[in-house]
Design an enzyme around this catalytic site. Structure first.
Site, PDB file in Angstrom:
ATOM      1  N   TRP A 127      71.545   1.623  13.525  1.00 18.82           N
ATOM      2  CA  TRP A 127      71.175   0.745  12.353  1.00 18.82           C
ATOM      3  C   TRP A 127      71.310   1.283  10.845  1.00 18.82           C
ATOM      4  O   TRP A 127      70.917   2.152  10.719  1.00 18.82           O
ATOM      5  CB  TRP A 127      69.412   0.423  12.710  1.00 18.82           C
ATOM      6  CG  TRP A 127      69.214  -0.489  13.792  1.00 18.82           C
ATOM      7  CD1 TRP A 127      70.052  -0.967  14.617  1.00 18.82           C
ATOM      8  CD2 TRP A 127      67.904  -0.986  14.238  1.00 18.82           C
ATOM      9  NE1 TRP A 127      69.319  -1.718  15.568  1.00 18.82           N
ATOM     10  CE2 TRP A 127      68.431  -1.691  15.541  1.00 18.82           C
ATOM     11  CE3 TRP A 127      66.708  -0.736  13.660  1.00 18.82           C
ATOM     12  CZ2 TRP A 127      67.136  -2.575  15.915  1.00 18.82           C
ATOM     13  CZ3 TRP A 127      65.588  -1.459  14.444  1.00 18.82           C
ATOM     14  CH2 TRP A 127      66.115  -2.231  15.501  1.00 18.82           C
ATOM     15  N   GLU A 128      71.888   0.243  10.049  1.00 22.47           N
ATOM     16  CA  GLU A 128      71.937   0.614   8.702  1.00 22.47           C
ATOM     17  C   GLU A 128      70.876  -0.175   7.913  1.00 22.47           C
ATOM     18  O   GLU A 128      70.796  -1.437   7.819  1.00 22.47           O
ATOM     19  CB  GLU A 128      73.247   0.086   8.348  1.00 22.47           C
ATOM     20  CG  GLU A 128      74.543   0.781   9.097  1.00 22.47           C
ATOM     21  CD  GLU A 128      75.094   2.137   8.350  1.00 22.47           C
ATOM     22  OE1 GLU A 128      74.555   2.432   6.934  1.00 22.47           O
ATOM     23  OE2 GLU A 128      75.935   2.736   8.845  1.00 22.47           O
ATOM     24  N   ILE A 129      69.909   0.388   7.417  1.00 20.18           N
ATOM     25  CA  ILE A 129      68.572   0.021   7.073  1.00 20.18           C
ATOM     26  C   ILE A 129      68.641  -0.364   5.439  1.00 20.18           C
ATOM     27  O   ILE A 129      67.606  -1.315   4.996  1.00 20.18           O
ATOM     28  CB  ILE A 129      67.336   0.634   7.128  1.00 20.18           C
ATOM     29  CG1 ILE A 129      67.258   2.189   6.624  1.00 20.18           C
ATOM     30  CG2 ILE A 129      67.465   0.957   8.848  1.00 20.18           C
ATOM     31  CD1 ILE A 129      66.141   2.739   6.921  1.00 20.18           C
TER      32      ILE A 129
END
Length: 288
Positions: free
Chosen positions: A151-153
């Site tokens: 996940w790239e938040i």
């Protein structure tokens, strides 16, 4: 924290650093397609080490994952708004990971409907470049984790190239609060979806059936003793291009909330699905 030495470099002012204290990118040091170099390869950016698992950080993650046998691998980075499945080293989602991809579609529709541009898909296709020797591909290909995610938040594409803090961190309070709120909700929703995955649900049903056969007389109020395992790495890398440079306490907040969600979500699901049986006892699994 996996990459503590790299974290020290970042906190000392090297906000664009992504490697460990020995100059190796831990997220290029796993064995799946290790060492392959693209045309734009830069050893200062993503040196993969002398051989797979040459680094103590990746050896530690491999040991933990092998011992815990998690159902979910969640590697939290920053750099954009996205949720990835395997593969990173090729631009495709393997057929067996389509179910996991479907979970990400649900999360995007339910949690991120008010945010434009949250990408989902394979890391190799969606992020715009291929990455070799990554942790997520190892979890899928070698350890058989059924739901491995990256996940790239957060990411600010308007930030100057050399301003890595702004590039990877929400600096305005309203944006900061929104980022934390959305991704915590996404974690809780993921926890609720984990037991619906065919691999997990089959294991839980099998374990419950076996427990009923072994224990013909048991209290109907007896609580389940284990939950599906989720391995969360909130601070895997220290700098850009697949990194978390959020303040440490914020990243830890995300991790702790995610772990609490594991217990709450799976406990709630197991209670609803074991109400008619004499005993519920899923496969013991690790959670860290």
């Amino acid at each position: 924290m996996e990459n503590s030495r790299g974290r020290e470099i970042v906190e000392a002012g090297g906000g664009c650093e992504r490697k460990n204290g020995r100059g190796v990118d831990p997220n290029r040091n796993f064995e799946v397609d290790w060492g392959k170099k693209e045309k734009d390869y830069d050893p200062k950016e993503e040196y993969p080490g002398t051989h797979p698992f040459s680094e103590p950080e990746t050896q530690l993650v491999r040991r933990l994952a092998s011992e815990f046998e998690p159902h979910v691998w969640l590697n939290i980075h920053s750099g954009m708004d996205a949720m990835f499945t395997p593969y990173d080293h090729v631009a495709t989602v393997p057929e067996a990971a389509q179910e996991a991809l479907g979970m990400l579609k649900i999360i995007r529709e339910e949690i991120f409907s008010d945010i434009k541009g949250v990408e989902i898909g394979s890391g190799g296709k969606t992020v715009g470049y291929l990455a070799h020797g990554t942790a997520t591909d190892y979890m899928w290909e070698v350890l058989g984790v059924p739901m491995p995610f990256t996940w790239e938040i957060y990411g600010d594409f308007q930030a100057p190239y050399n301003d890595c803090f702004r590039m990877f961190n929400p600096i305005e309070r309203s944006l900061f609060d929104s980022t934390i709120s959305h991704w915590l909700k996404a974690m809780f929703r993921l926890v609720e979806l984990v037991p619906t995955h065919s691999v997990v649900s089959a294991q839980l049903l099998k374990a419950r059936s076996e427990a009923v056969l072994r224990t013909p007389i048991a209290s109907s109020s007896q609580e389940p003793q284990a939950v599906p395992g989720i391995l969360i790495v909130p601070l895997g890398i220290a700098g850009p291009g697949g990194s978390v440079t959020l303040p440490m306490w914020v990243a830890l907040l995300i991790a702790v909330a995610g772990l609490a969600a594991v217990a709450v979500g799976t406990h709630r699901w197991l209670r609803s699905h074991t109400a008619g049986s004499r005993h519920g006892s899923p496969r013991p699994a690790g959670m860290v």
